[in-house]
Write an enzyme that holds these catalytic residues in place. Sequence first.
Site, PDB file in Angstrom:
ATOM      1  N   CYS A  67       0.822  -1.215   0.000  1.00 42.42           N
ATOM      2  CA  CYS A  67       0.000   0.000   0.000  1.00 42.42           C
ATOM      3  C   CYS A  67       0.857   1.266   0.000  1.00 42.42           C
ATOM      4  O   CYS A  67       0.432   2.310  -0.513  1.00 42.42           O
ATOM      5  CB  CYS A  67      -0.911   0.022   1.229  1.00 42.42           C
ATOM      6  SG  CYS A  67      -1.927  -1.439   1.450  1.00 42.42           S
ATOM      7  N   CYS A 140      -2.287   2.984   3.224  1.00 41.21           N
ATOM      8  CA  CYS A 140      -3.064   1.944   3.905  1.00 41.21           C
ATOM      9  C   CYS A 140      -4.156   2.574   4.782  1.00 41.21           C
ATOM     10  O   CYS A 140      -4.162   3.779   5.036  1.00 41.21           O
ATOM     11  CB  CYS A 140      -2.128   1.055   4.721  1.00 41.21           C
ATOM     12  SG  CYS A 140      -2.832  -0.558   5.130  1.00 41.21           S
ATOM     13  N   LYS A 142      -5.335   3.065   7.935  1.00 43.04           N
ATOM     14  CA  LYS A 142      -5.287   3.994   9.066  1.00 43.04           C
ATOM     15  C   LYS A 142      -4.520   5.260   8.733  1.00 43.04           C
ATOM     16  O   LYS A 142      -4.611   6.250   9.454  1.00 43.04           O
ATOM     17  CB  LYS A 142      -4.657   3.325  10.300  1.00 43.04           C
ATOM     18  CG  LYS A 142      -5.244   1.983  10.666  1.00 43.04           C
ATOM     19  CD  LYS A 142      -6.749   1.973  10.652  1.00 43.04           C
ATOM     20  CE  LYS A 142      -7.301   0.553  10.662  1.00 43.04           C
ATOM     21  NZ  LYS A 142      -6.897  -0.269   9.506  1.00 43.04           N
ATOM     22  N   GLU A 463      -9.549  -6.182  13.469  1.00 43.17           N
ATOM     23  CA  GLU A 463     -10.495  -6.477  12.393  1.00 43.17           C
ATOM     24  C   GLU A 463     -10.688  -7.990  12.282  1.00 43.17           C
ATOM     25  O   GLU A 463      -9.720  -8.748  12.376  1.00 43.17           O
ATOM     26  CB  GLU A 463      -9.983  -5.936  11.061  1.00 43.17           C
ATOM     27  CG  GLU A 463      -9.957  -4.433  11.002  1.00 43.17           C
ATOM     28  CD  GLU A 463      -9.430  -3.895   9.686  1.00 43.17           C
ATOM     29  OE1 GLU A 463      -9.582  -2.686   9.450  1.00 43.17           O
ATOM     30  OE2 GLU A 463      -8.862  -4.671   8.897  1.00 43.17           O
ATOM     31  N   SER A 489     -12.675  -5.558   8.642  1.00 41.51           N
ATOM     32  CA  SER A 489     -12.016  -5.025   7.456  1.00 41.51           C
ATOM     33  C   SER A 489     -13.088  -4.573   6.481  1.00 41.51           C
ATOM     34  O   SER A 489     -14.214  -5.092   6.478  1.00 41.51           O
ATOM     35  CB  SER A 489     -11.165  -6.117   6.810  1.00 41.51           C
ATOM     36  OG  SER A 489     -10.861  -5.797   5.477  1.00 41.51           O
TER      37      SER A 489
END
Length: 574
Positions: A67, A140, A142, A463, A489
Amino acid sequence: MKSKKTSLKSGAGKGRKNLNREHSAIIVDGPERAASRAMLHAVGFERKDFQKSQVGVASTWGMVTPCNMHINELADHVVKGVDGHGGKAVLFNTITISDGISMGTEGMKYSLVSREVIADSIETVAGCEGFDGLVAIGGCDKNMPGCLMGLARLNRPAVFVYGGTILPGCFQKKDVDIVSVFEAVGQHANRQITDRQLANLEACAIPGAGSCGGMYTANTMASAIEALGMSLPNSSAQAAVSSDKRLDCQRAGEAVMQLLKQGIRPRDIMTRKAFENAITVITALGGSTNAVLHMLAMAHAAGVKLGIDDFTRIGKRVPVLADLKPSGKYVMAELVRIGGLTPLMKMLLEKGLLHGDCLTVTGKTLAENLADAKPYPAGQDVIRGFDNPIKPDGHLVVLYGNLAETGAVAKISGKEGLRFEGIAKVFDSEEKALKAILGGSIKKGHVVVIRYEGPKGGPGMREMLSPTSAIMGKGLGKEVALITDGRFSGGSHGFVVGHVTPEAAEGGLIGLLKNGDRIVIDAEKRTMDAKLTKREIATRRKQWKAPKARYTKGVLAKYAKLVTSAHLGAVTDA
């Protein structure tokens, strides 16, 4: 006298107040700041740079996840945009972690914590170094809310840039992504695919740089931030590895310089109406349940009153129009191919579902940004019309009841059904639940209960992608429900309810459940209850003891002590 004149040219003179240098002037102006200038000379400043606006470029680059593996290059393009338009860019790094890699392990407890660390670190660096403006680049999940929280706290002219979506992998002539692999684990446990097939899939599912390809949390938050007005138009709908994304970064550098000149700050943009716009777009896209948690946290940082019931209110009038994974057919790259997010936003604006007068980082209103947006090409079915929605109202359903006195969040696409009644199978951790699912002890009619995974109880609110994917992979998506005080997720789908509050660690009823208890989840009535008498609940509550803290030192211990409930955004600076 000669050295004194030189000093004045280098920014040592007091001079007149420059609004474009509101913070950097404090750091570098005047004879007494000579030591500061000396340090900056060493990192590449020239004398003329001390008279320029300093713009911090917060990069979340790291080789811990695909990511973010390309964000260092994107940051360089932001620097070019700033430096080419009269500013002085200062590049710095903050952290990233990988949900996809840590999912299902103890390490995943650090995931949501990383949002707070990112926000804190951006605030810390910018506050210390005296940056006048900021550009933050996130990849990504967060990264994005973390960056926005930091920008909102600082309230200095700022732009957010999304690192971009990954392109899909290809397996057996079908598009695949990371969720395909998680679900394949369930198929493998069910002996539907071989060891070799699983190995071949995992080797090709992630073809390069970029965030997970469906309308999972990364693409959901990128789209929400664009709708909020904090990213440039169509910034959210670009491939990570593309000329469009590189140009987007350079333009972000230009844009922050214009914001400095105009005096436009994040809190001028991140208003109550702007958050309503973001929720509207999240709903139309069928976005992740994590958006609820993150939007609440971002609003808190911006000083905007927002609650989980706002998602219910907006969801009643906004349909789901996007046929995107995980519940739908398409990946984000297909939305990019047909024109991105702006045509959808124009559709919503023309329908009266967006506030067009909200200010954005272009310095223009949302309506002005969308004025020239072209409609989607005829024949595409990624985004449906209002006459043929995926779902006529919102998919993010906030539930209340004795199992969720302060709320829980369900993602109901309609494909799972609208009501589920079943028998509780209770687990005190994700690992124990996953073992039971893969081992075959979860059957039709069960409600899998995963508790002590909340913000405080985990700590960290992991998650549950591994358990939900295992359920789907085993073909139980319509026959088994799952509830948790943890979260999901964006790739999770099925009859799942997360963010159950109060969480088990705080004495919520989810912590008092026993195997065999009957649970009713009703998405139409928006309720979730255990069929227990008040007397039985009171008896169990007297017997319940709060568990000992799982961590007593370090960042997880600190987080558990500070974090608020999920229905308040799980923030640590309340």
